[in-house]
Write a protein that holds these residues in place. Structure first.
Motif, short mmCIF file in Angstrom:
data_model
loop_
_atom_site.label_atom_id
_atom_site.label_comp_id
_atom_site.label_asym_id
_atom_site.label_seq_id
_atom_site.Cartn_x
_atom_site.Cartn_y
_atom_site.Cartn_z
N ALA A 161 45.28 119.96 -57.11
CA ALA A 161 44.06 119.86 -56.31
C ALA A 161 44.00 118.43 -55.80
O ALA A 161 44.62 117.52 -56.35
CB ALA A 161 42.84 120.17 -57.16
N SER A 162 43.24 118.21 -54.76
CA SER A 162 43.09 116.87 -54.19
C SER A 162 42.29 115.97 -55.13
O SER A 162 41.28 116.40 -55.70
CB SER A 162 42.36 116.96 -52.85
N PRO A 163 42.73 114.71 -55.27
CA PRO A 163 41.92 113.76 -56.05
C PRO A 163 40.51 113.60 -55.47
O PRO A 163 39.57 113.29 -56.19
CB PRO A 163 42.70 112.45 -55.95
N HIS A 164 40.36 113.85 -54.16
CA HIS A 164 39.04 113.76 -53.53
C HIS A 164 38.11 114.88 -54.02
O HIS A 164 36.90 114.77 -53.91
CB HIS A 164 39.16 113.85 -52.01
N VAL A 165 38.72 115.94 -54.54
CA VAL A 165 37.94 117.10 -54.96
C VAL A 165 37.68 117.10 -56.47
O VAL A 165 36.57 117.34 -56.91
CB VAL A 165 38.65 118.41 -54.55
N VAL A 166 38.72 116.82 -57.27
CA VAL A 166 38.57 116.95 -58.73
C VAL A 166 38.79 115.64 -59.48
O VAL A 166 38.84 115.65 -60.71
CB VAL A 166 39.48 118.05 -59.30
N GLY A 167 38.93 114.53 -58.77
CA GLY A 167 39.04 113.23 -59.42
C GLY A 167 40.20 113.13 -60.39
O GLY A 167 41.33 113.45 -60.07
N LYS A 168 39.88 112.72 -61.63
CA LYS A 168 40.93 112.44 -62.62
C LYS A 168 41.73 113.66 -63.04
O LYS A 168 42.78 113.53 -63.65
CB LYS A 168 40.32 111.77 -63.85
N TRP A 169 41.27 114.86 -62.73
CA TRP A 169 41.99 116.07 -63.12
C TRP A 169 43.10 116.42 -62.14
O TRP A 169 43.87 117.34 -62.37
CB TRP A 169 41.01 117.23 -63.29
N ALA A 170 43.20 115.66 -61.06
CA ALA A 170 44.26 115.87 -60.07
C ALA A 170 45.50 115.08 -60.47
O ALA A 170 45.44 114.14 -61.25
CB ALA A 170 43.78 115.40 -58.69
N VAL A 171 46.61 115.46 -59.89
CA VAL A 171 47.86 114.71 -60.03
C VAL A 171 48.07 114.03 -58.69
O VAL A 171 48.44 114.66 -57.70
CB VAL A 171 49.05 115.64 -60.36
N ALA A 172 47.79 112.72 -58.65
CA ALA A 172 47.82 111.98 -57.38
C ALA A 172 49.18 112.02 -56.70
O ALA A 172 49.26 111.98 -55.48
CB ALA A 172 47.38 110.54 -57.61
N GLU A 173 50.26 112.12 -57.49
CA GLU A 173 51.61 112.10 -56.93
C GLU A 173 52.03 113.46 -56.37
O GLU A 173 53.10 113.59 -55.78
CB GLU A 173 52.63 111.66 -57.99
N ALA A 174 51.24 114.49 -56.58
CA ALA A 174 51.58 115.84 -56.13
C ALA A 174 50.96 116.11 -54.76
O ALA A 174 50.11 115.38 -54.29
CB ALA A 174 51.09 116.86 -57.16
N VAL A 175 51.40 117.19 -54.17
CA VAL A 175 50.90 117.61 -52.85
C VAL A 175 49.70 118.53 -53.06
O VAL A 175 49.77 119.47 -53.86
CB VAL A 175 52.00 118.35 -52.06
N ASP A 176 48.62 118.26 -52.32
CA ASP A 176 47.46 119.15 -52.45
C ASP A 176 47.41 120.11 -51.26
O ASP A 176 48.06 119.89 -50.25
CB ASP A 176 46.16 118.35 -52.64
#
Length: 150
Positions: free
Chosen positions: A41-56
């Motif tokens: 999921a996008s870091p803009h949507v779920v914050g710390k639960w996202a994987v910033a290095e991955a594609v959303d």
């Protein structure tokens, strides 16, 4: 008719609390050609639960629109007798609220930079090539998002 597939896989990790929303959103996305990429999921949507290095998903939508436009543009330029040496785009998608509690990618702006071998099209012909590419792009024809070439 053509069919396209992608396999999405996610699993709860030890120590995560699904009921409280405390779980990682990282997953894998496997395409029918054999490529697997990390998704999240996008870091803009779920914050710390996202994987910033991955594609959303939002990035994939922007990339799909950009790639489809480029591939169609290259085809149209070739048919018009022009030779493209290189094509680069820095596409940008904007998320906006479309109704209370509902958001969508409402605009994607493409910023193509094109290098030509030989004669380059004049501004009017270039605009015509981009227009034709947009009209023929399968992905642009599949979404309601406004797609603009800057």
């Amino acid at each position: 008719m053509s069919t396209y597939t992608a396999e999405i896989a996610w699993a709860l990790k030890p120590g995560e609390d699904f009921a409280k929303g405390r779980y990682g959103r990282g997953h894998s996305i496997a395409f029918d050609g054999g490529v697997t990429v990390p998704g999240s999921a996008s870091p803009h949507v779920v914050g710390k639960w996202a994987v910033a290095e991955a594609v959303d998903p939002e990035e994939m939508l922007v990339a799909a629109l950009s790639a489809c436009h480029m591939l169609t543009f290259l085809h149209r330029a070739r048919l018009a007798g022009f030779t493209v040496a290189a094509y680069r785009d820095r596409a940008e998608g904007v998320m906006a609220e479309i109704a209370p509690g509902r958001q969508a990618v409402t605009r994607v702006t493409l910023h193509p930079e094109i290098a030509w071998t030989g004669a380059a099209p004049d501004p009017e012909a270039l605009a015509g090539l981009h227009h034709a590419a947009h009209e023929e792009c399968f992905i642009a024809n599949s979404v309601r998002t406004e797609v603009v070439v800057a």
